[in-house]
Design a protein around this motif. Structure first.
Motif, mmCIF file in Angstrom:
data_model
loop_
_atom_site.group_PDB
_atom_site.id
_atom_site.type_symbol
_atom_site.label_atom_id
_atom_site.label_comp_id
_atom_site.label_asym_id
_atom_site.label_seq_id
_atom_site.Cartn_x
_atom_site.Cartn_y
_atom_site.Cartn_z
ATOM 1 N N PHE A 133 0.575 -2.021 -0.234
ATOM 2 C CA PHE A 133 0.102 0.241 0.072
ATOM 3 C C PHE A 133 1.211 1.015 0.155
ATOM 4 N N PHE A 134 2.114 1.324 0.806
ATOM 5 C CA PHE A 134 2.865 2.303 0.445
ATOM 6 C C PHE A 134 3.270 2.662 -0.209
ATOM 7 N N TYR A 135 4.156 1.646 -1.098
ATOM 8 C CA TYR A 135 5.281 2.227 -2.515
ATOM 9 C C TYR A 135 3.971 2.049 -3.554
ATOM 10 N N MET A 136 2.200 1.565 -3.505
ATOM 11 C CA MET A 136 2.095 2.017 -4.540
ATOM 12 C C MET A 136 1.313 3.741 -4.181
ATOM 13 N N GLY A 137 1.260 4.554 -3.405
ATOM 14 C CA GLY A 137 0.903 5.161 -2.886
ATOM 15 C C GLY A 137 -0.699 5.698 -2.650
ATOM 16 N N PHE A 138 -1.115 4.364 -2.093
ATOM 17 C CA PHE A 138 -2.649 4.394 -1.684
ATOM 18 C C PHE A 138 -2.862 5.400 -0.462
ATOM 19 N N GLU A 139 -4.160 5.537 -0.190
ATOM 20 C CA GLU A 139 -4.390 6.473 1.061
ATOM 21 C C GLU A 139 -5.116 6.255 2.462
ATOM 22 N N HIS A 140 -3.658 6.495 3.266
ATOM 23 C CA HIS A 140 -4.446 5.923 4.493
ATOM 24 C C HIS A 140 -4.733 7.212 5.863
ATOM 25 N N SER A 141 -5.633 7.539 5.777
ATOM 26 C CA SER A 141 -6.485 8.644 7.052
ATOM 27 C C SER A 141 -5.612 8.706 7.731
ATOM 28 N N VAL A 142 -5.332 7.848 8.370
ATOM 29 C CA VAL A 142 -4.226 8.383 9.814
ATOM 30 C C VAL A 142 -2.806 8.505 9.074
ATOM 31 N N VAL A 143 -2.108 8.241 8.192
ATOM 32 C CA VAL A 143 -0.610 8.283 8.021
ATOM 33 C C VAL A 143 -1.379 10.009 7.436
ATOM 34 N N ASN A 144 -2.735 10.515 6.380
ATOM 35 C CA ASN A 144 -2.319 11.630 6.127
ATOM 36 C C ASN A 144 -2.815 12.821 7.223
ATOM 37 N N MET A 145 -3.069 12.259 8.842
ATOM 38 C CA MET A 145 -3.379 13.004 9.825
ATOM 39 C C MET A 145 -2.087 13.564 9.771
ATOM 40 N N PHE A 146 -1.133 12.950 9.331
ATOM 41 C CA PHE A 146 0.424 13.521 9.649
ATOM 42 C C PHE A 146 0.754 14.109 8.960
ATOM 43 N N LEU A 147 0.852 13.723 7.144
ATOM 44 C CA LEU A 147 1.620 14.053 6.301
ATOM 45 C C LEU A 147 0.853 15.888 6.091
ATOM 46 N N PHE A 148 0.057 15.448 6.234
ATOM 47 C CA PHE A 148 -0.593 17.524 5.925
ATOM 48 C C PHE A 148 -0.947 17.984 6.855
ATOM 49 N N PRO A 149 -1.070 18.037 7.629
ATOM 50 C CA PRO A 149 -0.607 18.787 9.171
ATOM 51 C C PRO A 149 0.601 19.225 9.051
ATOM 52 N N THR A 150 2.110 18.165 8.761
ATOM 53 C CA THR A 150 3.095 18.828 8.754
ATOM 54 C C THR A 150 2.709 19.435 7.558
ATOM 55 N N GLY A 151 2.754 19.673 6.472
ATOM 56 C CA GLY A 151 2.912 19.841 5.038
ATOM 57 C C GLY A 151 2.301 21.464 5.735
ATOM 58 N N LEU A 152 1.433 21.574 6.764
ATOM 59 C CA LEU A 152 0.930 23.063 6.955
ATOM 60 C C LEU A 152 2.112 23.986 7.712
ATOM 61 N N LEU A 153 1.620 23.181 8.697
ATOM 62 C CA LEU A 153 2.513 23.951 10.020
ATOM 63 C C LEU A 153 4.426 24.060 9.016
ATOM 64 N N LEU A 154 4.682 24.050 8.014
ATOM 65 C CA LEU A 154 6.041 24.311 7.648
ATOM 66 C C LEU A 154 5.879 24.902 5.801
#
Length: 295
Positions: free
Chosen positions: A202-223
């Protein structure tokens, strides 16, 4: 034996779902918090590896470390609870109702988000020396992920939304397969092995995981990434959560429950008066032939 057969696996799934729905509010939140935190630390690790080596496959191979640790420690993810809680409801286990399932989903969501957001703040500090300098190369990579997986989908309109939802479905098909597959093994090595494969996929294929995204997007906004909270919610988190629910429940929870916990009667092997053999469902077997078979 270290292998649990599918029929036993189905019962383990039902019992696990019942246990999670009946769990106290305190324990549900704590386990959700730690599940979100450990999973997203694993995601930060995998993205760091990918950014520094330029090898996405290496990052995908190493990403399951976080998932495996949280599972073995007994913590929870929304994606897994999406799959397990409903089967206990469908099986009519004592004390399980729709309100209880929805309560569990809501508490685990809050716990996961709190844990993931904690890691997002920590990583933003880490990548910027406490917000005193520009983001590192890994921080920039995280920002780009957030932009591409929100605005990138929005640029395609309805097609982008459909793609996002589908990636959410495919993601939890694999993630929940990892959760359930771990119940097939009784030893740690076996659990690690069967969890590793679908999570890496799932990670290599770039599928969307709701919990992983709870980290990715807030981090992006903070940066300082170029998207908004509204972009994140509408063009990622909400459709991803719905896709994760459909994927885990439909392709893992219900399929295993229906065929292994509620297995249909087997077809009956019979011989016609002319000597020809055939097999049929009990309800379709002529009475006289069934009587001959019983005799």
């Amino acid at each position: 034996m270290s292998y649990v057969k599918p029929a036993e696996l189905a019962q383990s799934m039902i019992e696990a779902g019942q246990s999670k729905v009946l769990m106290s509010t305190r324990d549900t939140l704590i386990r959700g918090y730690m599940g979100g935190a450990i999973l997203t630390l694993g995601a930060a690790f995998a993205i760091t590896i990918t950014a520094q080596t330029g090898e996405p496959l290496l990052g995908a191979i190493l990403f399951p470390v976080g998932f495996i640790l949280l599972y073995l420690l007994g913590f929870d993810l929304l994606t897994g609870v999406f799959t397990l809680a409903p089967v206990a409801l469908i099986d009519k286990r004592p004390g399980i109702n729709i309100a209880g399932v929805l309560r569990t989903w809501g508490l685990v969501f809050l716990g996961n988000f709190a844990g993931a957001f904690t890691v997002a703040i920590a990583m933003a500090i880490y990548f910027t020396y406490g917000f005193t300098s520009e983001p590192s190369a890994v921080g920039l990579a995280l920002s780009e992920i957030g932009h591409g997986r929100t605005v990138g989908y929005a640029e395609h309109g309805a097609g982008g939304m459909l793609t996002l939802f589908t990636r959410g479905v495919l993601c939890n098909w694999m993630v929940s397969t990892g959760v359930v597959a771990a119940m097939m093994a009784k030893d740690v090595i076996g659990k690690v092995f069967v969890m590793w494969m679908p999570i890496m996929l799932f990670f290599y294929m770039g599928f969307e995981h709701s919990v992983v995204n709870m980290f990715l997007f807030p981090t992006g906004l903070l940066l300082g990434a170029d998207f908004t909270i509204g972009d994140y919610l509408i063009w990622n988190e909400i459709p991803t959560v719905l896709g994760n629910l459909v994927g885990g429940l439909t392709f893992v929870g219900l399929t295993i429950y229906v065929t292994h916990a509620r297995t249909a009667p087997k077809r009956v092997p019979l011989t016609r008066p002319n000597g020809r053999r055939f097999a049929s469902h009990h309800a379709r077997v002529p009475a006289e032939l069934l009587e001959q078979h019983v005799r």
